[in-house]
Write a protein that holds these residues in place. Structure first.
Motif, PDB file in Angstrom:
ATOM      1  N   GLY A 150       0.702  -1.108  -0.063  1.00  0.00           N
ATOM      2  CA  GLY A 150      -0.191   0.033   0.016  1.00  0.00           C
ATOM      3  C   GLY A 150       0.958   1.305  -0.011  1.00  0.00           C
ATOM      4  N   THR A 151       0.175   2.136   0.096  1.00  0.00           N
ATOM      5  CA  THR A 151       0.822   3.611   0.098  1.00  0.00           C
ATOM      6  C   THR A 151       0.571   4.382   1.519  1.00  0.00           C
ATOM      7  N   SER A 152       1.509   5.603   1.748  1.00  0.00           N
ATOM      8  CA  SER A 152       1.300   6.339   2.686  1.00  0.00           C
ATOM      9  C   SER A 152       1.682   7.950   2.304  1.00  0.00           C
ATOM     10  N   GLU A 153       0.439   8.555   2.455  1.00  0.00           N
ATOM     11  CA  GLU A 153       0.592  10.013   2.296  1.00  0.00           C
ATOM     12  C   GLU A 153       0.694  10.438   0.630  1.00  0.00           C
ATOM     13  N   ARG A 168      -3.052  -2.599 -15.954  1.00  0.00           N
ATOM     14  CA  ARG A 168      -2.435  -2.710 -17.513  1.00  0.00           C
ATOM     15  C   ARG A 168      -1.535  -3.836 -17.407  1.00  0.00           C
ATOM     16  N   LEU A 169      -0.876  -4.044 -16.423  1.00  0.00           N
ATOM     17  CA  LEU A 169       0.283  -4.767 -16.453  1.00  0.00           C
ATOM     18  C   LEU A 169      -0.337  -6.208 -15.844  1.00  0.00           C
ATOM     19  N   ASN A 170      -1.659  -6.346 -15.251  1.00  0.00           N
ATOM     20  CA  ASN A 170      -2.052  -7.743 -14.519  1.00  0.00           C
ATOM     21  C   ASN A 170      -1.394  -7.569 -13.299  1.00  0.00           C
ATOM     22  N   LEU A 171      -0.847  -6.883 -12.777  1.00  0.00           N
ATOM     23  CA  LEU A 171      -0.188  -7.053 -11.391  1.00  0.00           C
ATOM     24  C   LEU A 171      -1.094  -6.547 -10.081  1.00  0.00           C
ATOM     25  N   ILE A 172      -0.846  -6.625  -8.914  1.00  0.00           N
ATOM     26  CA  ILE A 172      -1.280  -6.460  -7.812  1.00  0.00           C
ATOM     27  C   ILE A 172      -1.290  -4.899  -7.371  1.00  0.00           C
ATOM     28  N   ALA A 173      -2.535  -4.025  -7.328  1.00  0.00           N
ATOM     29  CA  ALA A 173      -2.452  -2.890  -6.930  1.00  0.00           C
ATOM     30  C   ALA A 173      -2.418  -2.518  -5.503  1.00  0.00           C
ATOM     31  N   PRO A 174      -2.148  -1.178  -5.179  1.00  0.00           N
ATOM     32  CA  PRO A 174      -2.172  -0.935  -3.592  1.00  0.00           C
ATOM     33  C   PRO A 174      -3.373  -1.279  -2.971  1.00  0.00           C
ATOM     34  N   LEU A 175      -3.622  -1.911  -1.968  1.00  0.00           N
ATOM     35  CA  LEU A 175      -4.739  -2.291  -1.181  1.00  0.00           C
ATOM     36  C   LEU A 175      -5.123  -1.130  -0.267  1.00  0.00           C
ATOM     37  N   MET A 176      -4.159  -0.674   0.249  1.00  0.00           N
ATOM     38  CA  MET A 176      -4.415   0.377   1.354  1.00  0.00           C
ATOM     39  C   MET A 176      -3.618   1.829   1.304  1.00  0.00           C
ATOM     40  N   GLU A 177      -3.948   2.694   1.903  1.00  0.00           N
ATOM     41  CA  GLU A 177      -3.524   3.953   2.117  1.00  0.00           C
ATOM     42  C   GLU A 177      -3.289   4.372   3.717  1.00  0.00           C
ATOM     43  N   GLN A 178      -2.057   4.827   4.098  1.00  0.00           N
ATOM     44  CA  GLN A 178      -2.133   5.207   5.446  1.00  0.00           C
ATOM     45  C   GLN A 178      -1.875   6.675   5.536  1.00  0.00           C
ATOM     46  N   PRO A 179      -2.672   7.421   5.649  1.00  0.00           N
ATOM     47  CA  PRO A 179      -2.609   8.781   5.753  1.00  0.00           C
ATOM     48  C   PRO A 179      -3.052   9.150   7.124  1.00  0.00           C
ATOM     49  N   GLN A 180      -2.833  10.541   7.490  1.00  0.00           N
ATOM     50  CA  GLN A 180      -2.944  11.117   8.636  1.00  0.00           C
ATOM     51  C   GLN A 180      -4.403  11.583   8.821  1.00  0.00           C
ATOM     52  N   TYR A 181      -5.084  11.288   9.692  1.00  0.00           N
ATOM     53  CA  TYR A 181      -6.598  11.609   9.924  1.00  0.00           C
ATOM     54  C   TYR A 181      -7.080  11.844  11.495  1.00  0.00           C
ATOM     55  N   ASN A 182      -7.478  13.170  11.729  1.00  0.00           N
ATOM     56  CA  ASN A 182      -7.821  13.300  13.034  1.00  0.00           C
ATOM     57  C   ASN A 182      -8.929  14.423  12.690  1.00  0.00           C
ATOM     58  N   MET A 183      -9.563  15.160  13.966  1.00  0.00           N
ATOM     59  CA  MET A 183     -10.477  16.257  13.857  1.00  0.00           C
ATOM     60  C   MET A 183     -10.138  17.278  13.350  1.00  0.00           C
ATOM     61  N   PHE A 184      -8.678  17.527  13.240  1.00  0.00           N
ATOM     62  CA  PHE A 184      -7.930  18.672  12.715  1.00  0.00           C
ATOM     63  C   PHE A 184      -7.379  18.651  11.434  1.00  0.00           C
ATOM     64  N   HIS A 185      -7.521  17.249  10.883  1.00  0.00           N
ATOM     65  CA  HIS A 185      -6.720  16.979   9.751  1.00  0.00           C
ATOM     66  C   HIS A 185      -7.853  16.006   8.617  1.00  0.00           C
ATOM     67  N   ARG A 186      -8.700  16.517   8.002  1.00  0.00           N
ATOM     68  CA  ARG A 186      -9.941  15.832   7.409  1.00  0.00           C
ATOM     69  C   ARG A 186      -9.937  15.650   5.892  1.00  0.00           C
ATOM     70  N   ASP A 187      -9.593  16.775   5.213  1.00  0.00           N
ATOM     71  CA  ASP A 187      -9.900  16.777   3.983  1.00  0.00           C
ATOM     72  C   ASP A 187      -9.585  15.702   3.068  1.00  0.00           C
ATOM     73  N   ARG A 188      -8.207  14.966   3.240  1.00  0.00           N
ATOM     74  CA  ARG A 188      -7.866  13.741   2.350  1.00  0.00           C
ATOM     75  C   ARG A 188      -8.781  12.727   2.289  1.00  0.00           C
ATOM     76  N   ILE A 189      -9.037  12.323   3.894  1.00  0.00           N
ATOM     77  CA  ILE A 189      -9.919  11.210   3.739  1.00  0.00           C
ATOM     78  C   ILE A 189     -11.398  11.433   3.437  1.00  0.00           C
ATOM     79  N   GLU A 190     -11.907  12.677   4.125  1.00  0.00           N
ATOM     80  CA  GLU A 190     -13.150  12.959   3.802  1.00  0.00           C
ATOM     81  C   GLU A 190     -13.752  13.503   2.484  1.00  0.00           C
TER      82      GLU A 190
END
Length: 335
Positions: A150-153, A168-190
């Protein structure tokens, strides 16, 4: 403990997880790290997160020692690490095929494990072609050294590009992201990631749910000497300390004090309220918490019982306090 599927997979991770950033390998002794991990495991936490850069690799070492000491069944654990900052050498950082493969081997050696369950690209690498990155993570998975990547940020655009290359290459894509998320940091997730959740069913294992402790209320009257923000040799903590001494920082402290009053009505701590708020988001697979003592983990786990108390009325009250809900609807009509 509650368990959730990690994105579009059959892997189940604990809704609350334990991460080693700043704390393990640096802030606390190996013995304390072991006690924290034992407490977490006993409370049902199965997901433990680290990275090659945490304490220069010492975090992986300390967590690996704990895993071997307690003799936990490997099938009972979900272990993740992240690659990007592996050292000072020219090829010891970034997401080249060379570093992804060599960095994975180095992490496994420090962890004393044959494989990790989750392997993250700790940051995007604009200097390495996306095809090289996707192929390298697939190579590691094909070697049995990781089960998912997966990816982070990463931005939504970068993640979408990775999915396009994998498709395109029939490969495994990223399954998950690890971003910052909290009451003061919302835009990316939401906001930014909403198409990813819809189109790819991406998982999200979020970090800093307490905004580096700010949402716990511990900094309402200053910075305690034993807190993360008091660490003098950490550039991230210095930046966060400086941010508190700004108008925006003072506004956030005022909001935290208001959140404390609402938490009192729910008979919980401000930290538990902030964690429950993250857990309520249906797109969150796991909330990564930090802890420098076992008692903090015990308190954090109680946040699970607060989630059902977050009624529509309570959520409205929270939004009134935070006043930062991302705007999703746009009016493009000319005036």
């Amino acid at each position: 403990m509650e368990y959730r599927y990690l994105g579009n997979s059959g892997l189940m991770v604990s809704a609350l997880s334990l991460g080693g950033w700043v704390t393990y390998g640096g802030q606390v002794s190996p013995e304390i790290a072991q006690k924290c991990m034992k407490t977490a495991f006993d409370l049902g936490i199965n997901f433990f997160d680290t990275a090659e850069v945490y304490a220069g690799g010492q975090c992986e070492i300390d967590m690996g020692v704990a895993i071997r000491k307690f003799g936990w069944a490997r099938s009972d654990l979900v272990i993740s690490t992240k690659l990007f900052w592996g050292g000072k050498g020219r090829n010891e950082r970034g997401l080249s095929r060379k570093h992804i493969i060599e960095g994975t081997d180095a992490s496994l050696k420090r962890l004393q494990l044959d494989y990790v369950d989750l392997l993250y690209a700790h940051r995007p690498d604009p200097d390495t072609p996306m095809e090289e990155i996707v192929r390298a993570f697939n190579h590691v998975i094909n070697q049995g050294k990781a089960f998912y990547w997966g990816t982070s940020e990463w931005s939504a655009q970068q993640i979408t590009e990775a999915h396009a290359v994998a498709g395109r290459l029939n490969l495994i894509a990223p399954l998950m992201e690890q971003p910052q998320y909290n009451m003061f940091h919302r835009d990316r997730i939401e906001k930014e990631y909403l198409p990813l959740f819809k189109n790819y069913k991406m998982g999200a294992t979020i970090w800093s749910p307490l905004a580096s402790g700010l949402l716990s209320g511990k900094y309402n009257e200053g910075i305690p000497s034993d807190s993360r923000l008091a660490l003098q040799d950490n550039a991230v903590m210095k930046r966060l300390r400086d941010a508190l001494d700004t108008e925006d920082g003072r506004v956030k402290i005022t909001k935290v004090k208001k959140l404390a009053h609402l938490a009192k009505q729910l008979d919980c701590t401000t930290s538990q309220l902030a964690l429950a708020w993250c857990l309520k988001n249906p797109n969150i697979s796991s909330v990564i918490t930090g802890a420098s003592k076992p008692s903090q983990i015990e308190e954090n786990v109680k946040a699970l019982s607060i989630v059902p108390l977050l009624t529509e009325e309570i959520m409205t009250s929270l939004e009134d306090i935070l006043a930062n809900k991302p705007a999703l609807d746009y009016n493009f009509r000319s005036s």
